[in-house]
Scaffold this active site. Structure first.
Site: not given
Ligand code: HSE
Length: 418
Positions: A32, A127, A195, A199
């Site tokens: 592309v 994610v 975190d 997700k």
């Molecule tokens: N800090 C995250 C991890 C990566 O250790 O999986 C970013 O989401």
């Protein structure tokens, strides 16, 4: 699009932004045509390996540039990225983001904004970074009724747990994770499960059509796990993983916490900074996606994949979203979720102690599956594993047991994945 070339802007030129820009510049033109036209930075005078001609420090320069087709957001944090993404989508620009915080917070609204403005929104990198798992969930598996999703979706904590399984202390595992650049100087988000929680909210939305609120998604991290817990896990043929569990069997519940998991389970084999997402449904049985879930390179790979999808979509002038799944079922509160619990106690080694402890579980309708006792002088270490019982009953039992005179400490409690 000008001369079969898409004009791209990047918001942010940190680790991930720089890697993305390098990859965009190197991308085979036969796939592309892309032109990196503008890069938003805070300080244009800072030395960078990016041509100064394309740096801008005012978001409006990108928002109001009619020639820009596609914008990649890699600023980090919720503000001002959330507002920027909304504004860009309203202008009809395609947006690609790696930002899990923003999608967990406002994914439904932003997807709606994208649809209403015939623009497109992609967030594969939000994610499990390098694992292309969201696209299958959004597209290939959209016709499937899913029942359960399990994930190791934080690479830093998985790296640390793997080191501890190999004999490191928590502190040593954390220092090494920081030296290798996995853990931030303030590791709270990774080690306390936050975190993974963001997700898990995104996976809940894509797999079950529901975004659990912060209060609804029970979260516990790995900071209480010790080397001794791993020694016990090994004796039971298990290891310890930080797992996001989302299920919609007898009610919907999503949670993130460490679990003792059988060595034969596919997640037990996920080592180091790798991630894995296990998806279950009646027709597909079980699918396992695994690979690198953190770091600039895998994250940039997911973003480049999204860039290609967005270019394809811009050429065909279609939205990338089927209707989101409709939530079926009812929310189940965490206290009603049934868990099997591993409990390690230090107790006085004297007559009647075991009877009092087992009696307390019995009064709370919690059945004990196994007990191991080891003498430690006038104390004993007691390790119990319960059968599955509602969280509230297990919690009441543990609260009452820890108040018994003959119990010195409840050293650890860990849920067992069954
Ligand atoms: N800090 C995250 C991890 C990566 O250790 O999986 C970013 O989401």
């Amino acid at each position: 699009m000008e001369n079969n070339t898409f004009n791209v802007a990047v918001l942010g030129a940190g680790n991930i932004g720089s890697e993305v820009i390098t990859r965009l510049l190197e991308l085979d033109k036969g796939i592309v045509g892309l032109n990196v036209k503008k890069v938003l930075v805070k300080d244009k005078s800072k030395k960078r390996a990016i041509s100064a001609d394309i740096l801008v420090d005012n978001f409006e320069d990108i928002l109001n540039d009619e020639s820009i087709d596609l914008v990649i957001e890699v600023l980090g944090g919720i503000d001002p990225g959330k507002e920027y993404i909304g504004a860009l989508l309203k202008k009809g620009k395609a947006v690609i983001t790696a930002n899990k915080d923003i999608i967990a917070d406002a994914g439904v609204d932003l997807i709606q904004t994208a649809k209403e403005n015939n623009s497109c929104l992609y967030f594969e990198a939000a994610v499990a970074a390098g694992i292309p798992v969201l696209k299958p969930l959004i597209e290939s598996l959209r016709g499937e009724e899913l029942s359960k999703v399990l994930g190791i979706i934080n690479g830093t904590s998985n790296y640390m747990l793997t080191s501890m399984e190999e004999g490191s202390s928590y502190d040593d595992a954390l220092s090494t994770a920081q030296e290798l650049g996995y853990a931030e100087p303030d590791p709270t988000n990774d080690v306390e499960g936050l975190d993974a929680k963001y997700k898990a909210v995104i996976l809940s939305l894509l797999c079950f059509g529901v975004s659990p609120s912060s209060d609804e998604l029970f979260t516990d991290g790995i900071s209480g796990i010790t080397k001794e817990d791993f020694e016990w896990a090994a004796r039971l043929g298990k290891t310890i993983k930080l797992v996001a569990q989302i299920d919609n069997k007898d009610g919907f519940n999503a949670r993130v916490h460490p679990v003792l998991i059988d060595m034969k389970h596919p997640l037990a084999a996920i080592r180091g900074a790798l991630n894995a997402v296990v998806v279950e449904g009646e027709n597909i049985n079980q699918l396992v996606f695994s690979g690198p879930g953190a770091g600039a390179e895998p994250t940039a790979s997911a973003i480049i994949g999204d860039v290609l999808s967005a270019c394809h979509q811009l050429s065909s002038n279609q939205t990338n979203w089927y209707p989101l799944r409709e939530f079926k079922g009812e929310m189940k509160s965490f206290e009603d979720v049934e868990s099997s619990m591993f409990i390690r106690l230090s107790v006085n080694d004297e007559p009647g102690v075991l009877a009092k402890i087992s009696g307390t579980f019995g009064e709370n309708n919690v059945s004990i599956e196994s007990v191991i006792q080891e003498g430690r002088g006038d104390k004993a270490e007691l390790v119990l594993v319960t059968h599955e019982a509602p969280e509230k009953d297990i919690k009441n039992s543990i609260d009452q047991i820890s108040a018994l005179d003959s119990v010195t400490t409840v050293t650890s409690t860990l849920r067992v994945y069954v």
